[in-house]
Motif scaffolding. Sequence first.
Motif, mmCIF file in Angstrom:
data_model
loop_
_atom_site.group_PDB
_atom_site.id
_atom_site.type_symbol
_atom_site.label_atom_id
_atom_site.label_comp_id
_atom_site.label_asym_id
_atom_site.label_seq_id
_atom_site.Cartn_x
_atom_site.Cartn_y
_atom_site.Cartn_z
ATOM 1 N N TYR A 88 0.826 -1.203 0.000
ATOM 2 C CA TYR A 88 0.000 0.000 0.000
ATOM 3 C C TYR A 88 0.863 1.257 0.000
ATOM 4 O O TYR A 88 1.986 1.273 0.512
ATOM 5 N N PHE A 89 0.301 2.323 -0.578
ATOM 6 C CA PHE A 89 0.837 3.661 -0.418
ATOM 7 C C PHE A 89 -0.028 4.369 0.628
ATOM 8 O O PHE A 89 -1.252 4.483 0.454
ATOM 9 N N TYR A 90 0.590 4.830 1.698
ATOM 10 C CA TYR A 90 -0.126 5.592 2.720
ATOM 11 C C TYR A 90 0.057 7.087 2.460
ATOM 12 O O TYR A 90 1.135 7.524 2.053
ATOM 13 N N LEU A 91 -1.001 7.858 2.719
ATOM 14 C CA LEU A 91 -1.005 9.272 2.362
ATOM 15 C C LEU A 91 -0.953 10.162 3.600
ATOM 16 O O LEU A 91 -1.516 9.839 4.648
ATOM 17 N N CYS A 92 -0.282 11.285 3.451
ATOM 18 C CA CYS A 92 -0.197 12.282 4.524
ATOM 19 C C CYS A 92 -1.583 12.852 4.825
ATOM 20 O O CYS A 92 -2.334 13.204 3.905
ATOM 21 N N ASP A 93 -1.918 12.975 6.099
ATOM 22 C CA ASP A 93 -3.227 13.496 6.488
ATOM 23 C C ASP A 93 -3.420 14.947 6.068
ATOM 24 O O ASP A 93 -4.542 15.375 5.813
ATOM 25 N N TYR A 94 -2.327 15.717 5.975
ATOM 26 C CA TYR A 94 -2.464 17.140 5.674
ATOM 27 C C TYR A 94 -2.366 17.432 4.181
ATOM 28 O O TYR A 94 -3.304 17.959 3.584
ATOM 29 N N CYS A 95 -1.250 17.072 3.548
ATOM 30 C CA CYS A 95 -1.058 17.471 2.151
ATOM 31 C C CYS A 95 -1.476 16.405 1.151
ATOM 32 O O CYS A 95 -1.636 16.694 -0.036
ATOM 33 N N GLY A 96 -1.652 15.147 1.587
ATOM 34 C CA GLY A 96 -2.093 14.088 0.693
ATOM 35 C C GLY A 96 -0.985 13.423 -0.092
ATOM 36 O O GLY A 96 -1.245 12.559 -0.944
ATOM 37 N N ASP A 97 0.272 13.784 0.155
ATOM 38 C CA ASP A 97 1.392 13.166 -0.539
ATOM 39 C C ASP A 97 1.618 11.751 -0.011
ATOM 40 O O ASP A 97 1.188 11.398 1.097
ATOM 41 N N VAL A 98 2.324 10.926 -0.796
ATOM 42 C CA VAL A 98 2.659 9.571 -0.365
ATOM 43 C C VAL A 98 3.726 9.640 0.723
ATOM 44 O O VAL A 98 4.728 10.339 0.584
ATOM 45 N N LEU A 99 3.506 8.904 1.810
ATOM 46 C CA LEU A 99 4.468 8.905 2.906
ATOM 47 C C LEU A 99 5.680 8.037 2.578
ATOM 48 O O LEU A 99 5.581 7.044 1.863
ATOM 49 N N LEU A 100 6.819 8.437 3.116
ATOM 50 C CA LEU A 100 8.058 7.670 3.005
ATOM 51 C C LEU A 100 8.242 6.839 4.261
ATOM 52 O O LEU A 100 7.834 7.251 5.357
ATOM 53 N N TRP A 101 8.891 5.697 4.123
ATOM 54 C CA TRP A 101 9.136 4.829 5.276
ATOM 55 C C TRP A 101 10.633 4.624 5.469
ATOM 56 O O TRP A 101 11.382 4.409 4.519
ATOM 57 N N GLN A 102 11.059 4.744 6.726
ATOM 58 C CA GLN A 102 12.459 4.508 7.071
ATOM 59 C C GLN A 102 12.522 3.943 8.483
ATOM 60 O O GLN A 102 12.003 4.547 9.424
ATOM 61 N N ASP A 103 13.154 2.789 8.611
ATOM 62 C CA ASP A 103 13.306 2.138 9.918
ATOM 63 C C ASP A 103 11.968 1.974 10.632
ATOM 64 O O ASP A 103 11.857 2.163 11.853
ATOM 65 N N GLY A 104 10.931 1.649 9.870
ATOM 66 C CA GLY A 104 9.615 1.413 10.451
ATOM 67 C C GLY A 104 8.820 2.661 10.761
ATOM 68 O O GLY A 104 7.680 2.568 11.227
ATOM 69 N N ASN A 105 9.389 3.844 10.506
ATOM 70 C CA ASN A 105 8.693 5.109 10.756
ATOM 71 C C ASN A 105 8.330 5.785 9.437
ATOM 72 O O ASN A 105 9.059 5.664 8.450
#
Length: 370
Positions: A182-199
């Motif tokens: 899945y691509f998860y989206l930012c709650d504010y701007c709607g951009d795709v979130l990046l993942w690093q070290d589980g965050n």
Amino acid sequence: MQEVYKVTSDNALIKIATGLSILDFPVRDIPPILELGLRDLQVLNINKFAKALPPSRFELFEIFETPLKTWWPGELPTNNGEESLLFMGQPTTFCMDWALERNSHFLQLAEIDEQVMAKFVEICRANPISFQKLYVSTRTFLIEHPVVSQAELTRLISINEVHSSMQAAYEEIPSECDRDGYFYLCDYCGDVLLWQDGNCHCRNWGVCEKQGSYSLQSKLKASHSTRRVKRGILAYVVVPGLPELELLKQVQQLGLETELWPNVDYVDIHINLPRDESWGLDVKATRSPRLLGEKEARKEYSLLNSGYYLENLGKAFYVIPDIYYDRSFLDQFCKGAKTKPGMLKKKGISLVSSSKFLEILKDRLQHATN
């Protein structure tokens, strides 16, 4: 006599920000403009701290990920120095502000992608009557759809709701954004979130993380056909556009007639008030008031310079979203614009926070109906 080269804090930051903004990651070659900036930074560091910078460029990049107030050897370019130049190895919006708005190296900055929008504006301003509707629909689409399927983008271009040049505003989504399919989206701007070290993080983290935590409630099935806006479009169109559209909605809820980006963006919002009064608003989403003042003073079409506004508007406002505004904003803006608050007032221009503007507008409406 040969002119003596003078190292200044601002010029060093301009060069470093420009170099970081055009740098390829992972790093293979250091752009010459960045090398020049690092040379200036070395001079400043020795003068202030009596010590040299770390010899490793990668150690320096780690420093660039930390707030400027913890290491910058000159006058801080922001009110409190909380900004950093890099985040997760990518240039921050603050870094790109300095690269784009404070120097003449625009030919080196094609990769920053704001030129995609600049060319579109140029096309529309050549024939504003014909292109106004398409300009508004295209810009609104970018703000509201930082992530879109290639098929949907192609469809909207085919029916002339989005200008064809916007194909260049989007890019493929990198694999580090895929989380369990899945691509998860930012709650504010709607951009795709990046993942690093589980965050997870947003590319525009400096603004979006101030809006609250990432809930991970909005997601899309990961697909190679899904596109995200390029980082320049995100920084200079999407994120600044969100408070513009929010303010437009709040004004319309008061029952007022409005126009968004009239005459192809001579102002952000035009408002018609009772008694044939009209106001023009420029919404500025920035934490760098001095940069904003300098930029507005240089622009041909700005509240500071263009007679169009003052001839056709009863009043003009720079409206700063509450999350960016503080008590020193007006003074810092005027410092950058090389003017005084009193001169703005004489021109009929006010600089206020968004909440203060709505107070002024509601008060004006109350008086108009009495």
